[in-house]
Write a protein that holds these residues in place. Structure first.
Motif, PDB file in Angstrom:
ATOM      1  N   GLY A 111       3.890 -16.241   1.290  1.00 15.70           N
ATOM      2  CA  GLY A 111       2.926 -15.617   0.795  1.00 15.70           C
ATOM      3  C   GLY A 111       1.596 -15.839   0.752  1.00 15.70           C
ATOM      4  O   GLY A 111       0.731 -15.130   0.963  1.00 15.70           O
ATOM      5  N   VAL A 112       1.311 -17.146   0.938  1.00 13.62           N
ATOM      6  CA  VAL A 112      -0.019 -17.748   1.129  1.00 13.62           C
ATOM      7  C   VAL A 112      -0.508 -17.274   2.392  1.00 13.62           C
ATOM      8  O   VAL A 112      -1.840 -16.923   2.653  1.00 13.62           O
ATOM      9  CB  VAL A 112       0.031 -19.151   1.002  1.00 13.62           C
ATOM     10  CG1 VAL A 112      -1.261 -19.914   1.418  1.00 13.62           C
ATOM     11  CG2 VAL A 112       0.284 -19.704  -0.762  1.00 13.62           C
ATOM     12  N   LEU A 113       0.246 -17.533   3.407  1.00  9.94           N
ATOM     13  CA  LEU A 113      -0.052 -17.160   4.641  1.00  9.94           C
ATOM     14  C   LEU A 113      -0.426 -15.650   4.922  1.00  9.94           C
ATOM     15  O   LEU A 113      -1.510 -15.414   5.505  1.00  9.94           O
ATOM     16  CB  LEU A 113       0.897 -17.412   5.949  1.00  9.94           C
ATOM     17  CG  LEU A 113       0.779 -16.979   7.182  1.00  9.94           C
ATOM     18  CD1 LEU A 113      -0.415 -17.653   7.742  1.00  9.94           C
ATOM     19  CD2 LEU A 113       2.119 -16.888   7.962  1.00  9.94           C
ATOM     20  N   LEU A 114       0.187 -14.853   4.210  1.00  7.79           N
ATOM     21  CA  LEU A 114       0.010 -13.402   4.421  1.00  7.79           C
ATOM     22  C   LEU A 114      -1.241 -13.191   3.620  1.00  7.79           C
ATOM     23  O   LEU A 114      -2.074 -12.292   4.013  1.00  7.79           O
ATOM     24  CB  LEU A 114       1.181 -12.510   3.795  1.00  7.79           C
ATOM     25  CG  LEU A 114       2.299 -12.785   4.407  1.00  7.79           C
ATOM     26  CD1 LEU A 114       3.391 -11.717   3.708  1.00  7.79           C
ATOM     27  CD2 LEU A 114       2.246 -12.051   5.989  1.00  7.79           C
ATOM     28  N   TRP A 115      -1.656 -13.576   2.585  1.00  9.67           N
ATOM     29  CA  TRP A 115      -2.776 -13.641   1.813  1.00  9.67           C
ATOM     30  C   TRP A 115      -3.943 -14.242   2.820  1.00  9.67           C
ATOM     31  O   TRP A 115      -4.973 -13.643   3.068  1.00  9.67           O
ATOM     32  CB  TRP A 115      -2.885 -14.406   0.516  1.00  9.67           C
ATOM     33  CG  TRP A 115      -4.168 -14.322  -0.343  1.00  9.67           C
ATOM     34  CD1 TRP A 115      -4.435 -13.263  -0.932  1.00  9.67           C
ATOM     35  CD2 TRP A 115      -5.142 -15.202  -0.312  1.00  9.67           C
ATOM     36  NE1 TRP A 115      -5.598 -13.245  -1.522  1.00  9.67           N
ATOM     37  CE2 TRP A 115      -6.043 -14.469  -1.167  1.00  9.67           C
ATOM     38  CE3 TRP A 115      -5.519 -16.356   0.111  1.00  9.67           C
ATOM     39  CZ2 TRP A 115      -7.288 -14.982  -1.496  1.00  9.67           C
ATOM     40  CZ3 TRP A 115      -6.606 -16.991  -0.182  1.00  9.67           C
ATOM     41  CH2 TRP A 115      -7.416 -16.454  -1.010  1.00  9.67           C
ATOM     42  N   MET A 116      -3.909 -15.352   3.330  1.00  4.31           N
ATOM     43  CA  MET A 116      -4.742 -15.657   3.992  1.00  4.31           C
ATOM     44  C   MET A 116      -5.223 -14.928   5.414  1.00  4.31           C
ATOM     45  O   MET A 116      -6.392 -15.225   5.925  1.00  4.31           O
ATOM     46  CB  MET A 116      -4.523 -17.259   4.567  1.00  4.31           C
ATOM     47  CG  MET A 116      -4.649 -18.325   3.805  1.00  4.31           C
ATOM     48  SD  MET A 116      -4.194 -19.864   4.322  1.00  4.31           S
ATOM     49  CE  MET A 116      -4.779 -20.914   2.915  1.00  4.31           C
ATOM     50  N   LEU A 117      -3.936 -14.247   5.946  1.00  4.28           N
ATOM     51  CA  LEU A 117      -4.432 -13.264   7.051  1.00  4.28           C
ATOM     52  C   LEU A 117      -5.153 -11.896   6.750  1.00  4.28           C
ATOM     53  O   LEU A 117      -5.634 -11.115   7.524  1.00  4.28           O
ATOM     54  CB  LEU A 117      -3.042 -13.125   7.876  1.00  4.28           C
ATOM     55  CG  LEU A 117      -2.493 -14.266   8.754  1.00  4.28           C
ATOM     56  CD1 LEU A 117      -1.029 -13.937   8.845  1.00  4.28           C
ATOM     57  CD2 LEU A 117      -3.356 -14.262  10.053  1.00  4.28           C
ATOM     58  N   GLY A 118      -5.301 -11.855   5.239  1.00  4.70           N
ATOM     59  CA  GLY A 118      -5.951 -10.651   4.791  1.00  4.70           C
ATOM     60  C   GLY A 118      -4.733  -9.459   4.655  1.00  4.70           C
ATOM     61  O   GLY A 118      -5.350  -8.369   4.676  1.00  4.70           O
TER      62      GLY A 118
END
Ligand code: ATP
Ligand code: MG
Length: 414
Positions: free
Chosen positions: A256-263
């Motif tokens: 989830g954190v990665l997806l958020w960071m990728l925008g």
């Protein structure tokens, strides 16, 4: 742990007594040498499956097509697989046929990485024709044979390479990196569930170790469906890798954190986890954490805190704080300030769970003469929002009055 080895030892002893060569192989041997407790220890044998079944009448043919039977021992299922070489590969997926062989070395030669291609005899003699121990000591993931060819046979091996590197905190051999960069697109031919399985293990490992390679070869873009481009991909991966050092080892959380960071948008994140055929629970958790990332603990109003905490729930609140601290890259001072704000918000939290209304919700509805049906859902949402925004206190009278007032307003609108 040791029970696993004790059970496996019994099985090897029985096979040896029956005149068959049998050894420990694969991950169990690797983990023993690494001093990691083994979850399972696999056994390989020259005995064909029928012969194994004869030695152990209680054996369960769990993977007969691949020469695997499982022997129940001391509450553990010990897997015994007949030595095999693998026949031709089609569509970069699974071997199209299985061929048995009496030679252990051939069986080891079909395995993916040198550290996974070691065997150990019952007397703990290491059988290591591909230099697995040397790579283990050097902390290297190296293919058995030519990585380009091995990845062409089975594209999942590329994801396994990344997963093993993260899990063990190992380096990828340059030849593996090279092949990965050229062939990673073939991973699309692999069943998505299997990629997801590796992914979930990868992300709970040492993400920092593989973040660069994940982005550089293009895997990250493909897997997340976010065409961010190479430079931005590398940048996000590096930040994510660093953040993961501070994050709990939870696969949905880190994803989830990665997806958020990728925008990613929420919609994209939901579509992606669904396309991975992840469980409902995993899909939901990824979105929960994606959402949690939006929170800014140093700017939040009391109502924002209350809604954020409610959304996470009591058990995950603490983790939520760690997530926002990590994704925002807080230094010591910001960390302390946010922790203090968190502490205050937790103390003041008016509601953690829908079951925590001061009076049972149904009782409240009956008292306010709200008929069961869709209106209850609406009433509950309204009551919850009012509580979280601090517009009403969580005591029986206040809740009753609020609901009576709400339903009057509602009726007027109709
Ligand atoms: P763990 O059980 O911790 O996942 P493992 O190494 O035992 O680690 P498994 O997936 O259980 O991993 O596989 C058992 C063994 O089978 C591996 O150690 C490896 O030798 C071999 N193996 C597994 N998958 C492949 C593959 N795709 N290609 C070649 N060999 C493989
Ligand atoms: Mg295993």
């Amino acid at each position: 742990g040791i029970r696993v080895w004790r059970a496996a030892e019994e099985v090897i002893a029985a096979l040896t007594d029956a005149g068959w060569e049998a050894v420990y192989v694969g991950g169990g041997v690797r983990d023993l040498l690494l001093g990691r407790g083994a979850k399972d220890v696999d056994i390989a044998t020259a005995a064909p499956p029928e012969a194994v079944m004869k030695v152990f009448p209680e054996a369960v043919p769990t993977g007969l097509a691949f020469g695997t039977v499982t022997i129940p021992r001391q509450g553990i299922g010990v897997e015994v697989t007949t030595y095999r070489r693998e026949g031709g590969y089609r569509d970069r997926r699974r071997p199209s046929q299985v061929e048995y062989t009496p030679k252990l070395e051939e069986d080891l030669g079909r395995r993916d990485f040198t550290i996974n291609a070691m065997a150990m005899s019952r007397g703990f003699r290491l059988i290591d024709p591909f230099g697995g121990l040397e790579d283990l000591l050097a902390g290297q993931i190296r293919a058995v044979g030519d990585p380009a060819q091995r990845f062409a046979e089975d594209a999942l091996r590329m994801v396994r390479a990344l997963r093993l590197a993260a899990e063990l905190s190992f380096d990828l051999d340059p030849s593996v990196v090279l092949a990965l960069n050229k062939q990673v697109k073939d991973v699309r031919y692999v069943a998505v569930e299997r990629v997801l399985g590796e992914w979930r293990r990868l992300v709970v490992g040492d993400v920092d170790k593989v973040a660069r390679e994940l982005a550089a070869c293009g895997f990250l873009e493909w897997w997340t469906g976010m065409p961010v481009g190479r430079d931005r991909g590398l940048q996000v991966a590096a930040v994510w890798g660093r953040a993961c050092r501070r994050l709990p080892r939870d696969s949905a959380l880190r994803t989830g954190v990665l997806l958020w960071m990728l925008g990613c948008t929420r919609q994209h994140a939901a579509a992606m986890t669904k396309a991975w055929r992840a469980s409902r629970l995993f899909q939901r958790d990824v979105i929960t954490w994606w959402e949690a990332c939006h929170f800014d603990p140093l700017r939040a109003e009391p109502g924002d805190w209350a809604r954020w905490l409610y959304h996470l729930g009591r058990e995950r609140a603490e983790m939520g704080l760690r997530v926002v601290q990590a994704v925002r890259g807080y230094g010591e001072e910001e960390e302390m300030a946010s922790r203090e704000a968190f502490r205050r918000a937790v103390e003041a939290q008016p509601l953690w769970d829908r079951r925590d209304f001061a009076t049972e919700f149904e009782t409240l509805c009956r008292a306010a003469h709200i008929p069961p049906g869709p209106l209850w859902g609406e009433a509950e949402r309204a009551l919850r929002e009012a509580l979280l925004n601090g517009q009403v206190a969580n005591d029986p009278r206040a809740l009753g009055e609020y609901l009576a007032h709400w339903v009057r307003g509602r009726r007027k609108m109709e």
